[in-house]
Design an enzyme around this catalytic site. Structure first.
Site, PDB file in Angstrom:
ATOM      1  N   ASN A   9      -1.548 -33.251  14.299  1.00  0.00           N
ATOM      2  CA  ASN A   9      -0.554 -32.796  15.030  1.00  0.00           C
ATOM      3  C   ASN A   9       0.627 -34.149  14.985  1.00  0.00           C
ATOM      4  OD1 ASN A   9       1.504 -32.317  17.112  1.00  0.00           O
ATOM      5  ND2 ASN A   9       0.108 -32.339  18.811  1.00  0.00           N
ATOM      6  N   LYS A  11       3.420 -34.266  16.323  1.00  0.00           N
ATOM      7  CA  LYS A  11       4.372 -34.490  17.474  1.00  0.00           C
ATOM      8  C   LYS A  11       5.542 -34.713  16.960  1.00  0.00           C
ATOM      9  CE  LYS A  11       0.116 -35.757  19.954  1.00  0.00           C
ATOM     10  NZ  LYS A  11      -0.479 -36.460  20.927  1.00  0.00           N
ATOM     11  N   HIS A  98      -0.236 -27.530  24.725  1.00  0.00           N
ATOM     12  CA  HIS A  98      -0.809 -28.940  24.662  1.00  0.00           C
ATOM     13  C   HIS A  98      -0.408 -29.772  25.718  1.00  0.00           C
ATOM     14  CE1 HIS A  98      -0.480 -33.107  23.078  1.00  0.00           C
ATOM     15  NE2 HIS A  98      -1.365 -32.619  22.165  1.00  0.00           N
ATOM     16  N   GLU A 100       0.890 -32.509  26.206  1.00  0.00           N
ATOM     17  CA  GLU A 100       2.294 -32.735  26.576  1.00  0.00           C
ATOM     18  C   GLU A 100       3.330 -31.572  26.897  1.00  0.00           C
ATOM     19  OE1 GLU A 100       2.135 -34.502  22.779  1.00  0.00           O
ATOM     20  OE2 GLU A 100       0.648 -36.168  23.620  1.00  0.00           O
ATOM     21  N   GLU A 171      -8.812 -31.241  24.591  1.00  0.00           N
ATOM     22  CA  GLU A 171      -8.271 -32.503  24.638  1.00  0.00           C
ATOM     23  C   GLU A 171      -8.146 -33.017  26.017  1.00  0.00           C
ATOM     24  OE1 GLU A 171      -5.609 -33.022  20.824  1.00  0.00           O
ATOM     25  OE2 GLU A 171      -4.264 -31.880  22.410  1.00  0.00           O
ATOM     26  N   GLY A 177      -4.088 -40.555  22.796  1.00  0.00           N
ATOM     27  CA  GLY A 177      -2.952 -41.695  22.723  1.00  0.00           C
ATOM     28  C   GLY A 177      -3.433 -42.916  23.434  1.00  0.00           C
ATOM     29  N   SER A 215      -7.921 -39.513  20.751  1.00  0.00           N
ATOM     30  CA  SER A 215      -8.147 -40.556  19.954  1.00  0.00           C
ATOM     31  C   SER A 215      -9.260 -40.395  18.976  1.00  0.00           C
ATOM     32  CB  SER A 215      -8.651 -41.680  21.114  1.00  0.00           C
ATOM     33  OG  SER A 215      -7.452 -41.932  21.944  1.00  0.00           O
TER      34      SER A 215
END
Ligand code: 13P
Length: 251
Positions: A9, A11, A98, A100, A171, A177, A215
């Site tokens: 991904n 992003k 996702h 985000e 996730e 991240g 990660s």
């Protein structure tokens, strides 16, 4: 055989030129060594979809995905993109929910449920992302949060959905991240819980792929990828460079 899905991904990173270059480098780095039990999925930003699609043309085992879509055929939805437009650009897959999108862009379960239904109905393979926040984990709410996200996210689709068309990505928000990965015992425990829920909710729950994300790196992928009920990985930061992602794909 159900293949492991190794997904990148990207992003909101990379121009068209950078994305196509990375895709080219990845193909060279992996060469003939894409393991027969693996599939590679690249999920670049929209502006790079067509270029990456052309780069992947004819490469067996490589697929393209979109990071998002709006659940409508067409219309006055400024800034949005439709499943048909993703497919036109070469996509087979798309992400829904996702972290985000949920927590930065404010997408809610009911909207996500509609996207899962609409995307599947319009020929996209859907990767539904779920995961708890750190406060929820600390309060012992992991199973409650995941049950709710799965139950709501899948509520509009047919129980009989094909295991080829739906993927779940676990996730944990606190691992995205941050460099902090869930420990293997936690991954096994959560994935087995997700498997149980998928079997409750869907006829082919046993075969639906469950990816781990958060990660993932070349040096931890080798142990994560062989854990029970881990059918692939969804990688952000460590997928941006071909060298690093090729090592993940081959881990
Ligand atoms: P990182 O691999 O950078 O933690 O991101 C994970 C992710 O959000 C993939 O969708």
């Amino acid at each position: 055989m159900i293949k492991k899905l190794m997904a990148a991904n990207w992003k909101m990173f990379k121009t068209w030129e950078q994305a196509t270059q990375t895709a080219r480098e990845l193909i060279v780095a992996i060469g003939q060594d894409l393991p027969s039990d693996r599939e590679v999925l690249l999920i670049p930003p929209f502006t790079a979809l067509r270029g990456v699609s052309e780069t992947l043309a004819g490469q067996k085992g490589y697929f393209l995905g979109g990071q998002n879509f709006y659940p409508a055929k067409e219309g006055a939805f400024t800034g949005e993109i439709s499943p048909a437009q993703l497919i036109d650009a070469g996509c087979r897959f798309a992400l829904v929910g996702h972290s985000e999108r949920r927590h930065v862009l404010g997408e809610k379960d009911e909207f996500l449920a509609h996207k899962v239904f609409y995307g599947l109905d319009n020929k996209l393979k859907i990767i539904l992302c779920v995961g708890e926040k750190i406060q929820e984990r600390k309060k012992g709410l992991v199973e409650q949060v995941l049950t709710s996200q799965l139950e709501k996210g899948l509520e509009k689709i047919d129980r009989n959905v094909s295991a080829l068309d739906l993927v779940i990505a676990y996730e944990p928000v606190w691992a995205i991240g941050t460099g902090e990965t869930a420990v293997n015992e936690d991954i096994v425990q959560v994935h087995s819980f997700i498997r149980k829920k998928l079997k409750d909710f869907l006829d082919h729950g046993e075969q639906i792929r469950i990816l781990y994300g958060g990660s993932v790196k070349p040096d931890n992928c080798g142990s994560i990828i062989w854990l029970d009920n881990v059918d692939g990985v969804l990688v952000g930061g460590a997928s941006l460079k071909a060298d690093s992602f090729s090592r993940i794909v081959q881990a």
